[in-house]
Write a protein that holds these residues in place. Structure first.
Motif, PDB file in Angstrom:
ATOM      1  N   ALA A  64      83.639   2.402 -19.757  1.00 57.29           N
ATOM      2  CA  ALA A  64      83.649   2.878 -21.138  1.00 57.29           C
ATOM      3  C   ALA A  64      82.868   4.178 -21.290  1.00 57.29           C
ATOM      4  CB  ALA A  64      83.076   1.807 -22.057  1.00 57.29           C
ATOM      5  N   THR A  65      81.692   4.290 -20.653  1.00 57.91           N
ATOM      6  CA  THR A  65      80.924   5.539 -20.784  1.00 57.91           C
ATOM      7  C   THR A  65      81.641   6.680 -20.091  1.00 57.91           C
ATOM      8  OG1 THR A  65      79.546   5.050 -18.832  1.00 57.91           O
ATOM      9  CG2 THR A  65      78.723   4.332 -20.994  1.00 57.91           C
ATOM     10  N   ARG A  66      82.284   6.397 -18.975  1.00 58.53           N
ATOM     11  CA  ARG A  66      83.027   7.471 -18.290  1.00 58.53           C
ATOM     12  C   ARG A  66      84.227   7.913 -19.127  1.00 58.53           C
ATOM     13  NH1 ARG A  66      81.405   4.180 -13.931  1.00 58.53           N
ATOM     14  NH2 ARG A  66      83.353   2.994 -13.981  1.00 58.53           N
ATOM     15  N   ALA A  67      84.888   6.961 -19.770  1.00 52.71           N
ATOM     16  CA  ALA A  67      86.018   7.316 -20.640  1.00 52.71           C
ATOM     17  C   ALA A  67      85.547   8.135 -21.838  1.00 52.71           C
ATOM     18  CB  ALA A  67      86.730   6.049 -21.110  1.00 52.71           C
ATOM     19  N   ALA A  68      84.379   7.801 -22.359  1.00 51.67           N
ATOM     20  CA  ALA A  68      83.834   8.566 -23.484  1.00 51.67           C
ATOM     21  C   ALA A  68      83.536   9.998 -23.055  1.00 51.67           C
ATOM     22  CB  ALA A  68      82.565   7.891 -24.000  1.00 51.67           C
ATOM     23  N   ARG A  69      83.018  10.166 -21.860  1.00 51.19           N
ATOM     24  CA  ARG A  69      82.780  11.529 -21.367  1.00 51.19           C
ATOM     25  C   ARG A  69      84.090  12.294 -21.230  1.00 51.19           C
ATOM     26  NH1 ARG A  69      81.037  12.928 -16.652  1.00 51.19           N
ATOM     27  NH2 ARG A  69      80.916  10.932 -15.566  1.00 51.19           N
ATOM     28  N   ARG A  70      85.106  11.648 -20.693  1.00 52.54           N
ATOM     29  CA  ARG A  70      86.397  12.326 -20.563  1.00 52.54           C
ATOM     30  C   ARG A  70      86.894  12.789 -21.939  1.00 52.54           C
ATOM     31  NH1 ARG A  70      85.117  11.100 -16.041  1.00 52.54           N
ATOM     32  NH2 ARG A  70      84.020  13.027 -16.475  1.00 52.54           N
ATOM     33  N   SER A  71      86.705  11.950 -22.946  1.00 54.22           N
ATOM     34  CA  SER A  71      87.165  12.285 -24.289  1.00 54.22           C
ATOM     35  C   SER A  71      86.411  13.493 -24.840  1.00 54.22           C
ATOM     36  CB  SER A  71      86.982  11.080 -25.218  1.00 54.22           C
ATOM     37  OG  SER A  71      87.314  11.418 -26.546  1.00 54.22           O
ATOM     38  N   GLY A  72      85.081  13.474 -24.722  1.00 53.25           N
ATOM     39  CA  GLY A  72      84.288  14.593 -25.213  1.00 53.25           C
ATOM     40  C   GLY A  72      84.563  15.879 -24.456  1.00 53.25           C
ATOM     41  N   GLU A  73      84.751  15.767 -23.151  1.00 54.14           N
ATOM     42  CA  GLU A  73      85.090  16.951 -22.360  1.00 54.14           C
ATOM     43  C   GLU A  73      86.423  17.535 -22.801  1.00 54.14           C
ATOM     44  OE1 GLU A  73      82.760  15.313 -18.361  1.00 54.14           O
ATOM     45  OE2 GLU A  73      84.947  15.370 -18.415  1.00 54.14           O
ATOM     46  N   GLU A  74      87.384  16.654 -23.063  1.00 56.04           N
ATOM     47  CA  GLU A  74      88.700  17.119 -23.488  1.00 56.04           C
ATOM     48  C   GLU A  74      88.614  17.818 -24.839  1.00 56.04           C
ATOM     49  OE1 GLU A  74      92.765  17.836 -22.924  1.00 56.04           O
ATOM     50  OE2 GLU A  74      91.194  17.182 -21.536  1.00 56.04           O
ATOM     51  N   TYR A  75      87.758  17.319 -25.714  1.00 58.35           N
ATOM     52  CA  TYR A  75      87.563  17.985 -27.008  1.00 58.35           C
ATOM     53  C   TYR A  75      87.171  19.450 -26.796  1.00 58.35           C
ATOM     54  CZ  TYR A  75      85.354  19.389 -31.373  1.00 58.35           C
ATOM     55  OH  TYR A  75      85.009  20.089 -32.504  1.00 58.35           O
ATOM     56  N   LEU A  76      86.228  19.706 -25.890  1.00 58.97           N
ATOM     57  CA  LEU A  76      85.775  21.081 -25.650  1.00 58.97           C
ATOM     58  C   LEU A  76      86.801  21.882 -24.851  1.00 58.97           C
ATOM     59  CD1 LEU A  76      82.028  20.384 -24.796  1.00 58.97           C
ATOM     60  CD2 LEU A  76      82.973  21.219 -26.950  1.00 58.97           C
ATOM     61  N   LEU A  77      87.418  21.275 -23.863  1.00 55.01           N
ATOM     62  CA  LEU A  77      88.364  22.006 -23.016  1.00 55.01           C
ATOM     63  C   LEU A  77      89.607  22.421 -23.787  1.00 55.01           C
ATOM     64  CD1 LEU A  77      88.021  19.857 -19.783  1.00 55.01           C
ATOM     65  CD2 LEU A  77      87.395  22.276 -20.010  1.00 55.01           C
ATOM     66  N   ARG A  78      90.074  21.595 -24.694  1.00 56.07           N
ATOM     67  CA  ARG A  78      91.251  21.959 -25.497  1.00 56.07           C
ATOM     68  C   ARG A  78      90.977  23.204 -26.337  1.00 56.07           C
ATOM     69  NH1 ARG A  78      93.234  17.485 -29.277  1.00 56.07           N
ATOM     70  NH2 ARG A  78      94.974  18.942 -29.550  1.00 56.07           N
ATOM     71  N   ARG A  79      89.718  23.457 -26.567  1.00 56.11           N
ATOM     72  CA  ARG A  79      89.305  24.610 -27.365  1.00 56.11           C
ATOM     73  C   ARG A  79      88.768  25.751 -26.499  1.00 56.11           C
ATOM     74  NH1 ARG A  79      89.231  19.942 -29.752  1.00 56.11           N
ATOM     75  NH2 ARG A  79      89.571  19.759 -32.020  1.00 56.11           N
ATOM     76  N   GLY A  80      89.004  25.654 -25.198  1.00 55.55           N
ATOM     77  CA  GLY A  80      88.569  26.703 -24.288  1.00 55.55           C
ATOM     78  C   GLY A  80      87.066  26.887 -24.258  1.00 55.55           C
ATOM     79  N   LEU A  81      86.328  25.899 -24.720  1.00 59.60           N
ATOM     80  CA  LEU A  81      84.861  25.863 -24.822  1.00 59.60           C
ATOM     81  C   LEU A  81      84.296  26.693 -25.962  1.00 59.60           C
ATOM     82  CD1 LEU A  81      83.435  25.844 -21.170  1.00 59.60           C
ATOM     83  CD2 LEU A  81      84.537  24.025 -22.471  1.00 59.60           C
ATOM     84  N   PHE A  82      85.144  27.459 -26.688  1.00 60.66           N
ATOM     85  CA  PHE A  82      84.539  28.251 -27.762  1.00 60.66           C
ATOM     86  C   PHE A  82      85.489  28.619 -28.909  1.00 60.66           C
ATOM     87  CE2 PHE A  82      86.376  31.472 -25.056  1.00 60.66           C
ATOM     88  CZ  PHE A  82      86.666  32.561 -25.867  1.00 60.66           C
ATOM     89  N   ARG A  83      86.705  28.114 -28.922  1.00 60.57           N
ATOM     90  CA  ARG A  83      87.656  28.507 -29.962  1.00 60.57           C
ATOM     91  C   ARG A  83      87.988  27.350 -30.902  1.00 60.57           C
ATOM     92  NH1 ARG A  83      89.471  33.452 -29.379  1.00 60.57           N
ATOM     93  NH2 ARG A  83      89.449  34.478 -27.333  1.00 60.57           N
ATOM     94  N   ARG A  84      88.316  27.699 -32.125  1.00 62.88           N
ATOM     95  CA  ARG A  84      88.802  26.705 -33.076  1.00 62.88           C
ATOM     96  C   ARG A  84      90.207  26.273 -32.672  1.00 62.88           C
ATOM     97  NH1 ARG A  84      85.376  26.705 -37.361  1.00 62.88           N
ATOM     98  NH2 ARG A  84      84.175  28.625 -37.716  1.00 62.88           N
ATOM     99  N   LEU A  85      90.468  24.989 -32.726  1.00 66.04           N
ATOM    100  CA  LEU A  85      91.797  24.500 -32.380  1.00 66.04           C
ATOM    101  C   LEU A  85      92.824  24.938 -33.416  1.00 66.04           C
ATOM    102  CD1 LEU A  85      93.114  22.770 -30.168  1.00 66.04           C
ATOM    103  CD2 LEU A  85      92.806  20.787 -31.645  1.00 66.04           C
ATOM    104  N   SER A  86      92.390  25.078 -34.658  1.00 63.16           N
ATOM    105  CA  SER A  86      93.324  25.400 -35.739  1.00 63.16           C
ATOM    106  C   SER A  86      93.797  26.847 -35.704  1.00 63.16           C
ATOM    107  CB  SER A  86      92.670  25.111 -37.090  1.00 63.16           C
ATOM    108  OG  SER A  86      91.451  25.834 -37.211  1.00 63.16           O
ATOM    109  N   THR A  87      92.883  27.789 -35.431  1.00 60.35           N
ATOM    110  CA  THR A  87      93.217  29.222 -35.518  1.00 60.35           C
ATOM    111  C   THR A  87      93.098  29.960 -34.198  1.00 60.35           C
ATOM    112  OG1 THR A  87      90.945  29.893 -36.032  1.00 60.35           O
ATOM    113  CG2 THR A  87      92.349  29.224 -37.884  1.00 60.35           C
TER     114      THR A  87
END
Length: 318
Positions: free
Chosen positions: A193-216
């Protein structure tokens, strides 16, 4: 400029990391330097400031004596000091001999609702630092690790403002939460469960290139490229890249190509002499200074930037 030689001429808390991560010294060299942290320099100075009851400055997150009128957050209380010693590489045996975990369990309470120290509180970032410090000192913080699983937001990350109704994750809170979970996994092996939570949080940042808004697609703020040491709580792409480097080494993974643009922001900030500049300073009371003034080359940031680029350039496949 010989950057490695310049970095070696440093406090043991920094020097051992240069020897291990940049100079490629054998363990007998950097381990000997690391062992000096408790006896000299920055680490010894912070140890000497510990209160008899196990705390620093008489408080959990804030000093016992502080005023709301102070300029900035005071950085001298227990949580900040423990986190600093841990990140510097202090041998936890030194603090375990002092019964630090037990003393904090007996004497330290959170300013929020007077909650027991090792139970954590409601702030994601505070709980992340407490989880990391707890496993380091041998305290049972499994409850905090479970807390993160129940407080992940629908978009996959975390936000300290969840208590005020926020349902959208924060870059700052997500990165700090990831750091806490990684520290827990490193020390205990973690759980599925903790490893899956890390994957989720990492994906949140990676989908945004580490610094961009997902919306714009626009940068989330100028702070993503304004590097400072000590890191404290604020998000930057360098702070995030250090997390991903450490997580990849633990997980046996290669760098994610979605980090490429953020890595180039880090590379662009490197000065012609190979150093990184202290871009700004967090206001607030400190025990003592450990890095360069604003506008001057920072050894801590140069260690971090050089380490990240070395890792990325050695492993990334275009």
């Amino acid at each position: 400029m010989d950057v490695i030689a310049w970095l070696r001429d440093s406090d043991p808390a920094l020097r051992w990391q240069v020897e291990r991560d940049l100079a490629g010294e054998p363990p007998r060299v950097w381990e000997a330097t690391r062992a000096r942290i408790a006896a000299e320099g920055f680490g010894a100075r912070l140890l000497a400031l510990q209160d008899p009851d196990g705390q620093w400055a008489g408080g959990a997150f804030f000093p016992k004596k502080h005023s709301p009128e102070e300029d900035g957050q005071p950085w001298t209380a227990t949580t900040w000091t423990l986190t600093t010693l841990r990140e510097w590489g202090m041998d936890p045996a030194v603090l375990r001999e002092r019964r630090t975990a037990e003393l904090l369990a007996e004497n330290c309470r959170w300013e929020y609702d007077d909650l027991p120290y090792w139970d954590g509180e409601v702030d994601c970032c505070i709980n992340a630092w407490t989880a990391g410090n707890g496993v380091w000192l041998g305290a049972d913080v499994s409850g905090i690790a479970e807390w993160f699983l129940g407080h992940m937001l629908p978009d996959g990350g975390w936000n300290c403002e969840w208590v005020n109704g926020s349902t959208r994750s924060s870059f700052h809170s997500t990165l700090n939460s990831l750091k806490g979970l990684l520290a827990y996994d490193l020390a205990t092996g973690g759980t599925e469960a903790t490893r899956a939570a890390r994957r989720s949080g990492e994906e949140y940042l990676l989908r945004r290139g580490l610094f961009r808004r997902l919306s714009t697609g626009e940068p989330v703020g100028p702070w993503v490229g304004r590097f400072a040491y000590p890191v404290r709580w604020q998000y930057t792409v360098l702070n995030a890249a250090e997390y991903f480097r450490e997580a990849a080494l633990f997980d046996g993974a290669e760098p994610d190509p979605r980090m490429a643009e953020a890595i180039e922001l880090i590379r662009a900030a490197r000065r012609p002499d190979g150093t990184w500049e202290q871009a700004w300073r967090y206001p607030g009371r400190v025990w003592f200074e450990v890095d360069a003034p604003v506008g001057e080359p920072s050894k801590w940031l140069t260690l971090s930037g050089t380490r990240v680029l070395s890792w990325w350039d050695a492993l990334i496949r275009v």
